[in-house]
Design an enzyme around this catalytic site. Structure first.
Site, mmCIF file in Angstrom:
data_model
loop_
_atom_site.group_PDB
_atom_site.id
_atom_site.type_symbol
_atom_site.label_atom_id
_atom_site.label_comp_id
_atom_site.label_asym_id
_atom_site.label_seq_id
_atom_site.Cartn_x
_atom_site.Cartn_y
_atom_site.Cartn_z
ATOM 1 N N LYS A 95 -17.243 -7.236 6.329
ATOM 2 C CA LYS A 95 -15.945 -7.777 6.736
ATOM 3 C C LYS A 95 -15.789 -7.728 8.244
ATOM 4 O O LYS A 95 -16.380 -6.893 8.925
ATOM 5 C CB LYS A 95 -14.803 -6.940 6.134
ATOM 6 C CG LYS A 95 -14.560 -7.134 4.677
ATOM 7 C CD LYS A 95 -13.326 -6.336 4.270
ATOM 8 C CE LYS A 95 -12.935 -6.556 2.836
ATOM 9 N NZ LYS A 95 -11.721 -5.798 2.479
ATOM 10 N N HIS A 154 0.835 -1.202 0.000
ATOM 11 C CA HIS A 154 0.000 0.000 0.000
ATOM 12 C C HIS A 154 0.872 1.255 0.000
ATOM 13 O O HIS A 154 0.634 2.190 -0.763
ATOM 14 C CB HIS A 154 -0.892 0.056 1.246
ATOM 15 C CG HIS A 154 -1.911 -1.005 1.354
ATOM 16 N ND1 HIS A 154 -2.086 -1.740 2.509
ATOM 17 C CD2 HIS A 154 -2.849 -1.459 0.484
ATOM 18 C CE1 HIS A 154 -3.085 -2.590 2.348
ATOM 19 N NE2 HIS A 154 -3.560 -2.449 1.118
ATOM 20 N N ARG A 176 -2.087 -6.288 -8.233
ATOM 21 C CA ARG A 176 -1.109 -7.345 -8.001
ATOM 22 C C ARG A 176 -1.162 -8.416 -9.077
ATOM 23 O O ARG A 176 -0.169 -9.075 -9.344
ATOM 24 C CB ARG A 176 -1.339 -7.998 -6.633
ATOM 25 C CG ARG A 176 -1.082 -7.078 -5.468
ATOM 26 C CD ARG A 176 -1.483 -7.705 -4.174
ATOM 27 N NE ARG A 176 -2.941 -7.849 -4.178
ATOM 28 C CZ ARG A 176 -3.652 -8.279 -3.169
ATOM 29 N NH1 ARG A 176 -3.069 -8.663 -2.065
ATOM 30 N NH2 ARG A 176 -4.959 -8.367 -3.237
ATOM 31 N N SER A 201 -3.280 -7.861 3.256
ATOM 32 C CA SER A 201 -3.523 -7.632 4.680
ATOM 33 C C SER A 201 -3.999 -8.903 5.363
ATOM 34 O O SER A 201 -3.577 -9.221 6.485
ATOM 35 C CB SER A 201 -4.553 -6.514 4.858
ATOM 36 O OG SER A 201 -4.030 -5.294 4.373
#
Length: 170
Positions: A41, A17, A91, A128
């Site tokens: 979440k 990040h 990514r 994460s």
């Protein structure tokens, strides 16, 4: 003055990040890191902790601010902030497949463009979620997180002491 939004839940912020936000800060006059909450979440850190960890980890970037983002649309937040762009790190092709429809919708809703920045190869495997799992199981996450995050992710009473005396950000 050009302003971009870099949204995310940042639970926690990691060096992938930080890399993307640092590069965005070179492209735009101002970057607003919008710490969001997805109520579907479960978070390790609450919204204020995530905002503070981001702010401490990005303090070396003078044109970056970190703010909470409510549960509304990113397009509305961009309009409120006067942003011309959204910055997202990628990514893999899976990220492209996930992010592209959102980018098109944000352009439709708020006439805001999305800038995709490829992730640094050193962090392509980092997420994460993975970092939280590895840290919880006693693995070394120090190469992937800012010192502020390491201090919070690895408790001082951890058997290897990894959470002790972690240097502050430069």
């Amino acid at each position: 003055m050009t302003r971009a939004i870099c949204p995310g839940s940042f639970d926690p912020v990691h060096l992938g990040h930080v890399d993307v936000i640092t590069r965005a800060a070179r492209l735009f006059d101002e970057v607003v890191v919008a710490v969001s909450t997805n109520y579907a979440k479960t978070y390790r850190f609450d919204a204020e902790e995530r905002r503070m960890l981001c702010a401490e980890s990005l303090a070396h970037l003078p044109n970056v601010t970190v703010v909470p983002m409510g549960g509304g649309l990113l397009a509305d937040f961009c309009r409120e902030q006067g942003a011309v762009g959204v910055v997202k790190g990628l990514r893999s092709g899976l990220d492209v497949d996930y992010e592209l429809p959102m980018a098109r919708m944000n352009r439709h809703l708020a006439d805001v463009e999305t800038v995709f920045l490829p992730g640094d190869a050193a962090f392509l495997h980092v997420s994460s979620t993975l970092l939280k799992e590895v840290a919880a199981l006693g693995g070394d996450v120090a190469p992937f997180v800012p010192p502020a995050v390491l201090r919070r992710l690895v408790p001082p009473d951890h058997p290897d002491g990894a959470g002790r005396d972690v240097p502050a950000e430069p």
